[in-house]
Design a protein around this motif. Structure first.
Motif, PDB file in Angstrom:
ATOM      1  N   THR A   1     -32.224 -44.511 -37.842  1.00 29.85           N
ATOM      2  CA  THR A   1     -31.787 -43.291 -38.524  1.00 29.85           C
ATOM      3  C   THR A   1     -32.971 -42.453 -39.002  1.00 29.85           C
ATOM      4  N   THR A   2     -34.159 -42.998 -39.008  1.00 34.51           N
ATOM      5  CA  THR A   2     -35.348 -42.302 -39.508  1.00 34.51           C
ATOM      6  C   THR A   2     -35.940 -41.404 -38.430  1.00 34.51           C
ATOM      7  N   PRO A   3     -36.318 -40.162 -38.749  1.00 36.71           N
ATOM      8  CA  PRO A   3     -37.048 -39.322 -37.786  1.00 36.71           C
ATOM      9  C   PRO A   3     -38.321 -40.040 -37.330  1.00 36.71           C
ATOM     10  N   LEU A   4     -38.580 -40.005 -36.028  1.00 36.67           N
ATOM     11  CA  LEU A   4     -39.677 -40.802 -35.461  1.00 36.67           C
ATOM     12  C   LEU A   4     -40.520 -39.957 -34.518  1.00 36.67           C
ATOM     13  N   LEU A   5     -41.828 -39.973 -34.746  1.00 37.70           N
ATOM     14  CA  LEU A   5     -42.779 -39.350 -33.832  1.00 37.70           C
ATOM     15  C   LEU A   5     -43.491 -40.454 -33.060  1.00 37.70           C
ATOM     16  N   LEU A   6     -43.433 -40.397 -31.732  1.00 43.13           N
ATOM     17  CA  LEU A   6     -44.122 -41.332 -30.853  1.00 43.13           C
ATOM     18  C   LEU A   6     -45.350 -40.636 -30.280  1.00 43.13           C
ATOM     19  N   ILE A   7     -46.533 -41.263 -30.426  1.00 46.26           N
ATOM     20  CA  ILE A   7     -47.781 -40.709 -29.891  1.00 46.26           C
ATOM     21  C   ILE A   7     -48.373 -41.724 -28.926  1.00 46.26           C
ATOM     22  N   HIS A   8     -48.867 -41.236 -27.782  1.00 43.86           N
ATOM     23  CA  HIS A   8     -49.446 -42.152 -26.802  1.00 43.86           C
ATOM     24  C   HIS A   8     -50.500 -41.433 -25.976  1.00 43.86           C
ATOM     25  N   GLY A   9     -51.553 -42.142 -25.593  1.00 43.87           N
ATOM     26  CA  GLY A   9     -52.477 -41.645 -24.593  1.00 43.87           C
ATOM     27  C   GLY A   9     -51.869 -41.868 -23.223  1.00 43.87           C
ATOM     28  N   ASP A  10     -51.912 -40.850 -22.359  1.00 44.09           N
ATOM     29  CA  ASP A  10     -51.235 -41.024 -21.070  1.00 44.09           C
ATOM     30  C   ASP A  10     -52.045 -41.877 -20.100  1.00 44.09           C
ATOM     31  N   ALA A  11     -53.258 -42.324 -20.520  1.00 39.54           N
ATOM     32  CA  ALA A  11     -54.063 -43.230 -19.697  1.00 39.54           C
ATOM     33  C   ALA A  11     -54.240 -44.584 -20.390  1.00 39.54           C
ATOM     34  N   ASP A  12     -53.310 -44.925 -21.279  1.00 38.05           N
ATOM     35  CA  ASP A  12     -53.405 -46.176 -22.032  1.00 38.05           C
ATOM     36  C   ASP A  12     -53.180 -47.365 -21.102  1.00 38.05           C
ATOM     37  N   THR A  13     -54.179 -48.261 -21.023  1.00 38.09           N
ATOM     38  CA  THR A  13     -54.052 -49.454 -20.194  1.00 38.09           C
ATOM     39  C   THR A  13     -53.684 -50.684 -21.021  1.00 38.09           C
ATOM     40  N   ASN A  14     -53.965 -50.644 -22.317  1.00 38.79           N
ATOM     41  CA  ASN A  14     -53.647 -51.783 -23.182  1.00 38.79           C
ATOM     42  C   ASN A  14     -52.137 -51.849 -23.427  1.00 38.79           C
ATOM     43  N   VAL A  15     -51.603 -50.783 -24.001  1.00 40.15           N
ATOM     44  CA  VAL A  15     -50.151 -50.640 -24.173  1.00 40.15           C
ATOM     45  C   VAL A  15     -49.735 -49.422 -23.339  1.00 40.15           C
ATOM     46  N   PRO A  16     -49.219 -49.628 -22.143  1.00 39.58           N
ATOM     47  CA  PRO A  16     -48.901 -48.493 -21.258  1.00 39.58           C
ATOM     48  C   PRO A  16     -47.951 -47.504 -21.925  1.00 39.58           C
ATOM     49  N   LYS A  17     -48.072 -46.245 -21.525  1.00 42.60           N
ATOM     50  CA  LYS A  17     -47.286 -45.185 -22.160  1.00 42.60           C
ATOM     51  C   LYS A  17     -45.782 -45.393 -21.986  1.00 42.60           C
TER      52      LYS A  17
ATOM     53  N   ASN B   1     -54.483 -33.679 -37.029  1.00 38.62           N
ATOM     54  CA  ASN B   1     -53.627 -32.559 -37.433  1.00 38.62           C
ATOM     55  C   ASN B   1     -52.166 -32.822 -37.090  1.00 38.62           C
ATOM     56  N   THR B   2     -51.929 -33.413 -35.917  1.00 38.65           N
ATOM     57  CA  THR B   2     -50.555 -33.701 -35.495  1.00 38.65           C
ATOM     58  C   THR B   2     -49.856 -34.620 -36.488  1.00 38.65           C
ATOM     59  N   MET B   3     -50.541 -35.679 -36.900  1.00 34.91           N
ATOM     60  CA  MET B   3     -49.924 -36.626 -37.838  1.00 34.91           C
ATOM     61  C   MET B   3     -49.650 -35.971 -39.190  1.00 34.91           C
ATOM     62  N   LEU B   4     -50.638 -35.237 -39.722  1.00 32.31           N
ATOM     63  CA  LEU B   4     -50.428 -34.591 -41.018  1.00 32.31           C
ATOM     64  C   LEU B   4     -49.372 -33.490 -40.928  1.00 32.31           C
ATOM     65  N   ALA B   5     -49.380 -32.749 -39.822  1.00 30.23           N
ATOM     66  CA  ALA B   5     -48.388 -31.672 -39.669  1.00 30.23           C
ATOM     67  C   ALA B   5     -46.976 -32.234 -39.616  1.00 30.23           C
ATOM     68  N   TYR B   6     -46.810 -33.376 -38.940  1.00 25.20           N
ATOM     69  CA  TYR B   6     -45.481 -33.998 -38.848  1.00 25.20           C
ATOM     70  C   TYR B   6     -45.004 -34.446 -40.230  1.00 25.20           C
TER      71      TYR B   6
END
Length: 818
Positions: free
Chosen positions: A738-754, A794-799
């Protein structure tokens, strides 16, 4: 009708008046005339931009006066300027602050030709004005005026886009900024001479001109920290000192060179060692080093996997160990071709070298095997000392070896937990091992800090780097007494250290505290006291308001104390209500007390958030019992600690608005954010960076997923513990969010794929939940580059501003609705 029109006109006039602010000339600094005898003004030349940029840099630095072409110029108040026209160039300098994301127009009436610099960056004026969008913070403005008809008619004002868009002039800069945290000079590498009378210091900083490229400086300094020698562009690396203290070996521009410490004369040893590193003196005439060779590029139509390691881009590259005779230049390989090897240590008296390698072996968790071998240089014979499922580092000492590894090393020799528990092998331990590997003695069973790395002293003692609760510390291990003694560094987080090899060893240490930035410390081990050689806090943060740090621990439902800390914004009014952010990791490492980093707690506090950081069950640094609960838990204890800790935090901090609390974490912490969203509605907004939504897909597709799962899910697999892999995975409970959720990911992440964020985004979109997904192009598991880092912060603080402060303008400006 006329009455309505008049009323509307009055309202419009009142609204405009409310939004407009004339900037007081008394608080605006003026200097001029600059270069009054110049034949041409900059705008009349082809090099205007460069001329003004150079001048702007110097004017920004100088706050009282400046000498230009022999003329001493002094800053004065703009209100005192009475001239109509002034020859040459003139400058206006002032600072403004905004308490929230602010938009509007700044107008410079009366200035016909001028260039504006905001925080050092040139901005183009359009019709004597500029449109501004300013996130919360302070801004330094410099206007270089080249043509003004009448200075008495010069006015500066700001008109906000909305009533809340306001700026205020400030006389001094105090608010902590993102640029300070990222750009300020830090020491990135250090080396200390064997006699402790010289050191090599490499430092880096960033600026607008160089953007993502670090400006690097490398210098040879004496014991008094005076510069003796500098390397251009800081490109020199791989420093190692000769045992006789006479010379310094280093690599620069593909050459291996030697620098005479007395004469400072430099000469080339060889220039044919591309890819070589880790040089050290095996003996006075011989260097030992590692040589890395990349595998040939595969340009074919297919890639044939020969093992799980082939998912790694570097899996088929090779690293071998060599000896170099300095006199003749002859090179000799001493490691076998059968495997890639890492150099652990060498012993000239024994004429042996200690190597480690990783043959493919998936038979037991964590599905990697390390072989430790000793090579006898007399006959090139190789002796296998041991094969280990947990292994970190090995070093010689006078009577054997020191090895660091997890508690399960050598059939569980280091375990200090109940037999019913599975050990967490990320909780490093120290062992004394005989030369043949048959006798193993655990040295740190009763020592709660987790061993990270170590260096051996000439007397068989060792300097040990450890994780101790939420700090990084150094300890001296006294081998005779088998005791650990804490080194007094005066630092919360020791980042790197170097040791001399004289009779009374000295230490060179860099690190920071939670509320103060990096320092370079010189430590006399015998006296166990620290002397500061360099302090970046005094240099870059002396006037900045830093959040107040408060310890906040609580006892969880199992009776275990959970450590935490709270960052309280400067000048907080306890009679008001404030939003808060809760941060955690949970992936078996504590969130340490570094002053800055990828997640800048002090910056968040500077933006008006009370920040609570906690160390939930399962982290290392608190003892083996505590860390063992990470194994096969996947959030079971961690989620409870975060929820209970947040409740205790809110009870103890009544000025925090319980309806305005956000939470965030990354990697395993991102997994925890998603998991918490399925368990509680106590948070009003959540951010998960590079989080795991499906334990099975991470296990099978992340480059190191199966290795990490070998500890976190020890002996558990999708076929024998399907409940763990499914029911602990957040995406299987997405309908509960029920909580608003922002998902952030690097599109070249090899450790935890996007795809881990895509799983959750897809589920929540189909469920019509409040969810956002932001990908950073080209970014891997971490946001590294300067431009992306600023945008990410900025993205995190703006959200959070949008969700917790009811201020959506910043977020809308970054991500406008299409």
């Amino acid at each position: 009708m006329l009455k309505k029109l008049l009323t509307s006109a009055c309202l419009i006039a009142l609204s405009t008046q409310l939004h407009a602010l004339e900037l007081d000339k008394k608080n605006i600094n003026y200097i001029g005339p600059i270069a009054e005898h110049s034949q041409l003004k900059p705008y009349e030349t082809s090099q205007q931009a460069a001329i003004l940029a150079n001048l702007a840099t110097e004017l920004t630095k100088n706050s009282t006066n400046i000498s230009i072409f022999g003329n001493e110029l002094t800053w004065q108040s703009l209100a005192s300027v009475k001239q109509l026209t002034v020859p040459g160039i003139q400058a206006l300098k002032f600072s403004v602050a905004v308490e929230r994301f602010t938009q509007g127009k700044m107008t410079f009436a009366g200035i016909d030709k001028g260039t504006l610099f905001i925080n050092g960056e040139p901005k183009t004026l359009s019709d004597k004005s500029i449109e501004l969008s300013l996130p919360t913070g302070e801004y330094h403005l410099l206007l270089l005026a080249e043509q003004v008809v009448d200075w008495n008619k010069v006015t500066l004002d700001f008109t906000g886009k909305a009533e809340h868009d306001k700026v205020s002039l400030i006389t001094e800069s105090n608010q902590l900024s993102a640029k300070q945290l990222f750009d300020a000079t830090t020491i990135s590498n250090l080396s200390l001479a064997p006699d402790a009378q010289a050191m090599v210091i490499t430092s880096i900083h960033y600026d607008d001109k160089n953007g993502d490229k670090a400006v690097k400086t490398t210098q040879l300094r004496d014991a008094k920290y005076q510069v003796r020698y500098s390397w251009d562009n800081g490109e020199a690396s791989g420093f190692t000192w000769s045992p006789d203290n006479q010379s310094l070996i280093y690599v620069i521009n593909g050459q291996l060179r030697s620098l005479d410490r007395k004469t400072l004369a430099s000469k080339v040893i060889t220039d044919k060692l591309d890819g070589a590193s880790n040089f050290a003196f095996f003996d006075p005439q011989t260097l030992i080093f590692s040589w890395y060779k990349s595998a040939p590029s595969n340009n074919g139509l297919t890639k044939h996997y020969q093992g799980l390691e082939d998912r790694w881009s570097y899996a088929r590259n090779s690293n071998q160990v060599y000896l170099l005779d300095i006199t003749s230049g002859l090179i000799r390989q001493i490691s076998s071709q059968s495997h890639s090897h890492s150099l652990e240590d060498f012993n000239a008296e024994r004429n042996t070298v200690l190597l480690s390698r990783n043959p493919i072996d998936y038979q037991a968790p964590p599905h990697m095997l390390t072989q430790l071998v000793e090579v006898n240089l007399a006959d090139n014979s190789e002796t296998l000392i041991g094969q280990y499922r947990t292994f970190n580092q090995a070093r010689y000492h006078k009577n054997g070896l020191f090895i660091s590894a997890g508690p399960d090393f050598s059939q569980g020799a280091g375990r200090a937990i109940d037999a019913s528990l599975l050990a967490n092998n990320y909780d490093g331990q120290l062992y004394n091992v005989s030369f043949d590997g048959k006798k193993v003695t655990a040295l740190s069973k009763e020592f709660d800090p987790a061993i990270e790395s170590f260096s051996v002293l000439n007397n068989k003692d060792a300097i040990v780097s450890v994780t101790e609760k939420d700090t990084k510390q150094l300890y001296l291990f006294d081998s005779k007494k088998s005791q650990f003694k804490k080194v007094n560094t005066d630092l919360d987080v020791v980042e790197r250290f170097a040791i001399s090899k004289d009779k009374n060893p000295q230490l060179l240490v860099t690190g920071s505290n939670a509320s103060s930035a990096q320092r370079l410390q010189y430590i006399n081990l015998k006296k166990n006291n620290a002397k500061t050689l360099w302090d970046s806090h005094a240099e870059f943060y002396a006037n900045s308001h830093i959040a107040k740090l408060e310890e906040f621990n609580f006892t969880n439902q199992d009776g275990v104390e959970i450590s935490g800390r709270v960052y309280v914004p400067h000048d907080l009014d306890q009679n008001k209500k404030y939003p808060a952010l809760v941060y955690y990791y949970g992936g078996t490492s504590p969130v340490t007390r570094g002053f800055t980093g990828r997640y800048p707690f002090n910056l968040w506090a500077a933006n008006g958030y009370v920040v609570y950081v906690l160390q939930p069950t399962g982290t290392t640094g608190f003892g083996q019992d505590f860390s063992a609960k990470h194994v096969n838990a996947w959030g079971e204890f961690t989620a409870n600690d975060i929820m209970q800790g947040t409740q205790a935090f809110l009870k103890s901090y009544p000025y925090v608005d319980a309806k305005k609390v956000g939470n965030l974490g990354a990697s395993y912490g991102g997994f925890m954010t998603m998991l918490l969203a399925t368990k509680t509605d106590m948070f009003s907004a959540s951010i998960a960076h590079a989080g795991i939504s499906n334990i099975t897909s991470y296990w099978g597709q992340g480059w190191w997923g199966y290795l990490y799962s070998g500890e976190a899910s020890k002996n558990s697999f999708p076929w024998n513990n399907a409940e763990l892999y499914s029911q602990r995975s957040p995406v299987f409970h997405a309908d509960k969010v029920t909580t608003p959720l922002l998902l952030i990911h690097g599109d070249a992440d090899t450790n935890v794929p996007k795809g881990e964020s895509h799983n959750m985004y897809t589920a929540l979109k189909l469920l019509n939940k409040d969810v956002e997904l932001v990908e950073y192009k080209g970014a891997d598991h971490q946001i590294i580059t300067r431009e992306q880092r600023f945008h990410w912060w900025n993205t995190m603080l703006a959200y959070f501003d949008a969700k917790l402060k009811d201020q959506p303008q910043w977020w809308d400006s970054l991500y406008p609705k299409q």
